[in-house]
Structure formats: structure tokens, C-alpha cells
Design a protein around this motif. Structure first.
Motif, short mmCIF file in Angstrom:
data_model
loop_
_atom_site.label_atom_id
_atom_site.label_comp_id
_atom_site.label_asym_id
_atom_site.label_seq_id
_atom_site.Cartn_x
_atom_site.Cartn_y
_atom_site.Cartn_z
N PHE A 145 -15.16 67.94 47.80
CA PHE A 145 -14.16 68.94 48.20
C PHE A 145 -12.95 68.25 48.80
N ASP A 146 -11.83 68.97 48.78
CA ASP A 146 -10.56 68.45 49.24
C ASP A 146 -9.75 69.60 49.82
N ASN A 147 -8.67 69.23 50.51
CA ASN A 147 -7.76 70.22 51.11
C ASN A 147 -8.51 71.32 51.86
N LEU A 148 -9.33 70.87 52.78
CA LEU A 148 -10.05 71.80 53.65
C LEU A 148 -9.07 72.40 54.64
N CYS A 149 -8.97 73.72 54.64
CA CYS A 149 -8.00 74.42 55.49
C CYS A 149 -8.71 74.95 56.73
N ILE A 150 -8.42 74.33 57.88
CA ILE A 150 -9.07 74.70 59.14
C ILE A 150 -8.01 74.84 60.22
N PHE A 166 -11.19 75.81 50.86
CA PHE A 166 -11.20 74.42 50.40
C PHE A 166 -11.33 74.42 48.88
N ILE A 167 -11.04 73.28 48.27
CA ILE A 167 -11.18 73.08 46.83
C ILE A 167 -12.47 72.30 46.59
N ALA A 168 -13.31 72.75 45.66
CA ALA A 168 -14.60 72.09 45.45
C ALA A 168 -14.91 71.95 43.97
N ALA A 169 -15.70 70.93 43.66
CA ALA A 169 -16.24 70.73 42.30
C ALA A 169 -17.55 69.98 42.42
N TYR A 209 -17.33 64.49 50.24
CA TYR A 209 -18.42 65.05 49.44
C TYR A 209 -19.69 65.12 50.28
N ILE A 210 -20.55 66.05 49.89
CA ILE A 210 -21.88 66.12 50.48
C ILE A 210 -22.86 65.59 49.44
N ALA A 211 -23.76 64.74 49.90
CA ALA A 211 -24.71 64.11 49.00
C ALA A 211 -25.77 65.11 48.56
N ALA A 231 -12.06 67.74 41.90
CA ALA A 231 -11.85 68.29 43.24
C ALA A 231 -10.60 67.74 43.91
N LEU A 232 -10.15 66.55 43.47
CA LEU A 232 -9.01 65.90 44.12
C LEU A 232 -7.75 66.75 43.94
N THR A 233 -7.19 67.17 45.06
CA THR A 233 -6.01 68.04 45.02
C THR A 233 -4.76 67.32 45.47
N SER A 234 -4.90 66.41 46.41
CA SER A 234 -3.75 65.66 46.91
C SER A 234 -4.23 64.29 47.36
#
Length: 388
Positions: free
Chosen positions: A154-159, A85-88, A57-59, A48-51
Motif C-alpha cells: 500500500f501507498d499514500n496512506l492518508c492519516i 490508502f492505495i493497495a494491491a 507492505y504487510i507480509a 500499488a506505487l502511487t508516488s
């Protein structure tokens, strides 16, 4: 997106903790962050790491969990747009990630995507004007001998944070401000962030007092009938007092009448100090009115007879307040009438009683208006009397 505020979680600080409220002008519940290092190379955190080096993360979410992880507006009036967002999945494949977008607790958007462990997913939302996102997970197939854990990174959440309709004067302002669109609410600025606050029922915001005050209803304005040439209009403006803040007994010989349990007061001063009440409704002219002290009965009398034509009256604290009026001469009742007074409107009471030496006022019944405590006070003004 050019106007997107990408949240990469690299400015949050070292640790593996819950994301604090206020981070990036949002509140976070059940959302963690951690630094991805060599311990997390072969799992979904690395995927998930993009930058940068940090991810959120959610548990693991239990099937019967009462409160889901959320991201929501920092106050109750700002909305935001969630783009992507980017997720895994951290430790499993085929995790079903369900995302919901809400505004004012109303569901506007819903989406479910399948998240894998080592293949990051771009989750496109393009949701507008929401104030909350919730996350839920289900399903999943454990990998590499792990037990089933539905953690999603998740990473790079676009809001995009939408600007509120009210802006605090500066980015560091703290204070209270009027809401020009709704008198029952007001704006509270804290470090430049506006929060919409609500007054209790029956109250409205007073910018002069910087507090919620009694709501001033639209009152019915009444005037006395044309004053007969031989009628003395008593407006209570000439009671001798050098201090307008004084509320006291009417002098016993005022207008050559005897006043029993009758108090006078300056209505604008009363309203300024204690807020709006039925005193303001009763005021027909000038600044002074009179009332029955303690909510008890009161009497106006004279050694000789007089005629009483009319007066203006209102209940001070209780709606539908009843008052029994009795006119007598030498102890013999010659007139009686029951009137019903309101707090929010004045009543022109026309009597046209002749040759009496006493008028007695007996209040009772009624019910407390709004947040007022129940009491049987009433106020009168513009008393029209003919002296013989």
C-alpha cells in the motif's frame, strides 16, 4: 483531503525493513517497506506505487497468527483519523483484506475489501478518533505460477493525527507534568510528545515532588469539645527543640507528667519528607503530635492523680486499629475502654476519667491501609487533662 498527512514512505530511508516505531508519529508492527525498482515491475508492488519510489507492505499472514500487523498511536492518548490508502496484492488475486479500527481496544470500525494484483484499489475508510488499525488477509488465487502468498502493498496512506488534550511546552520538551483532569495520572513529555502515565493504586501525582505520592484522602476534621476552664490543653507545640526535623522522646517531666514510649514529631515535616499518613489526620492544632514509638504500648502517668477528659487520635498506617485504654490509680484499674482508629479520619476520644495516676494505651489488630506496611502506630493531639 486538505488536512491529510499523506504517508508515501519516501522519507523513511533506503532498505527493505520493518517500519520503525515513531515514524510519522505512529507505531508500526509487522509493516515493512521497500524500494520499488526494476525487480518489481510486474507485480502488486508496482501497481500499488502511487508516488515516489517506496511503498509499504504487510507480509503473508498465517491463519493461526497470534498478532496481526498494526498501525497505532505513538502514545496511549493520541487518536488519529484514517481516511484512505492505495493497495494491491503482491503475488495473488482476490485477496480479502480485513481492516479494523479500534480505540482503547474497543472495535469502532470494520471493513473487508477484495484486493487484486495488477489493479490498484482505493480503500476508503473515513474513520475518526481511533488509536489502532489492524490488518488481516485471507483467500487469494496465486498468479503466474507463484505459491500463495498474501502480501498486500500500500501507498499514500492518508492519516490525520488528532492533537492531544495536553501539549508539551515545546516540541523538544522532556519532563513530567500534572494532569489537571485526573490526579491519579500525569503527563510525561519525551522530545515534545506527551504520554499519559498512571500512578499505582492508592497513589496520586505530586507536581511538587515530581513523583506519585500517597493519596491524601478527604479526612474527617474533628475538634475537641469546649475546653473546660480547669482543663490544660496539651498541644505539644512547646516541647523545647530548635530543630523541627527532630523526632524524639517527650521530655520526662513535660507538663509534670511521665511519658513512657511516647515520641513527638513535626507533622508537616513528616508529610513533606515521607508523604501523607495518619499523622496528618491526627493533627488537630499546630504542627506537632505524639505517637507510640515502634508501634508498641505507651503510658502517661503522674505521681499524683489527674483527670483526663479527651484527646484526638488517628491510626498512622493501619485501618481499624484497636487500642485498649486503661485508667488506673495506685495500680488498681478503675476505667477501661476500647477504641477503633482509622488512618483517613481523626477520632475525638472522650473519656472524662477522674482521679487516675496512669493511662495506658495498648494497640493491636487492624489491617494495612493502601500501600502502607502494617504497623500499630497511632498518633494523638490536643490532650485535655485536669491537674489536681
Amino acid at each position: 483531503s486538505e488536512d491529510c498527512d499523506f504517508i508515501s514512505f519516501d522519507d523513511i530511508g533506503y532498505g527493505q525493513e520493518l517500519i520503525p516505531d515513531g515514524y510519522r508519529q505512529l507505531n508500526w508492527f509487522g509493516v515493512h517497506y521497500l524500494k520499488n525498482d526494476d525487480d518489481y515491475i510486474y507485480n502488486g508492488y508496482a501497481a500499488a506505487l502511487t508516488s515516489g519510489k517506496y511503498i509499504a507492505y504487510i507480509a503473508h499472514i498465517e491463519d493461526d497468527q497470534l498478532q496481526l500487523p498494526t498501525i497505532n498511536s505513538i502514545n496511549n492518548i493520541t487518536t488519529f483519523n484514517a481516511r484512505s490508502f492505495i493497495a494491491a496484492a503482491a503475488w495473488a488475486n482476490d485477496i480479502q483484506l480485513s481492516i479494523t479500527g479500534l480505540n482503547n481496544n474497543q472495535i469502532l470500525y470494520e471493513k473487508t475489501v477484495t484486493i487484486e494484483q495488477l489493479v490498484p484499489s482505493i480503500v476508503e475508510l473515513n474513520w475518526s478518533n481511533i488509536d489502532m488499525i489492524t490488518f488481516n488477509t485471507s483467500g487469494g488465487i496465486p498468479t503466474n505460477g507463484y505459491s500463495l502468498t498474501r502480501q498486500v502493498a500500500f501507498d499514500n496512506l492518508c492519516i490525520v493525527i488528532n492533537p492531544p488534550e495536553f501539549k508539551c511546552p515545546t516540541t523538544t520538551s522532556s519532563g513530567l507534568y500534572i494532569n489537571s483532569l485526573d490526579s491519579e495520572t500525569f503527563w510525561q513529555c519525551s522530545n515534545g510528545i506527551p504520554y499519559l502515565q498512571h500512578c499505582p493504586s492508592g497513589l496520586e501525582w505530586s507536581q511538587d515532588k515530581l513523583t506519585c505520592d500517597w493519596k491524601v484522602p478527604t479526612t474527617t476534621i474533628v475538634t475537641t469539645t469546649i475546653v473546660p476552664p480547669d482543663c490544660t490543653l496539651i498541644t505539644f507545640e512547646n516541647i523545647p527543640s530548635d530543630d523541627y526535623s527532630v523526632s524524639s522522646w517527650i521530655p520526662s517531666t513535660y507538663h509534670d507528667l511521665s511519658w513512657t514510649n511516647v515520641y513527638y514529631l513535626n507533622v508537616p515535616y513528616q508529610e513533606e519528607r515521607h508523604g501523607w499518613s495518619g499523622y496528618s489526620s491526627a493533627l488537630a492544632s499546630g504542627e506537632y503530635a505524639v505517637f507510640n514509638r515502634g508501634g508498641e504500648s505507651m503510658t502517661i502517668s503522674k505521681a499524683t492523680t489527674f483527670n483526663i477528659n479527651s484527646f484526638v487520635a488517628a491510626a498512622v498506617w493501619a485501618q481499624n486499629l484497636k487500642i485498649d485504654l486503661t485508667g488506673s490509680n495506685n495500680g488498681l484499674v478503675v476505667y477501661n475502654k476500647t477504641i477503633v482508629l482509622q488512618v483517613t479520619s481523626a477520632t475525638l476520644v472522650e473519656l472524662n476519667w477522674s482521679n487516675i495516676d496512669t493511662i495506658h494505651f495498648e494497640p493491636y489488630d487492624g489491617e494495612a491501609y493502601s500501600y502502607f506496611m502494617y504497623n500499630t502506630h497511632f498518633a494523638i493531639d490536643d490532650l485535655c487533662i485536669k491537674f489536681h
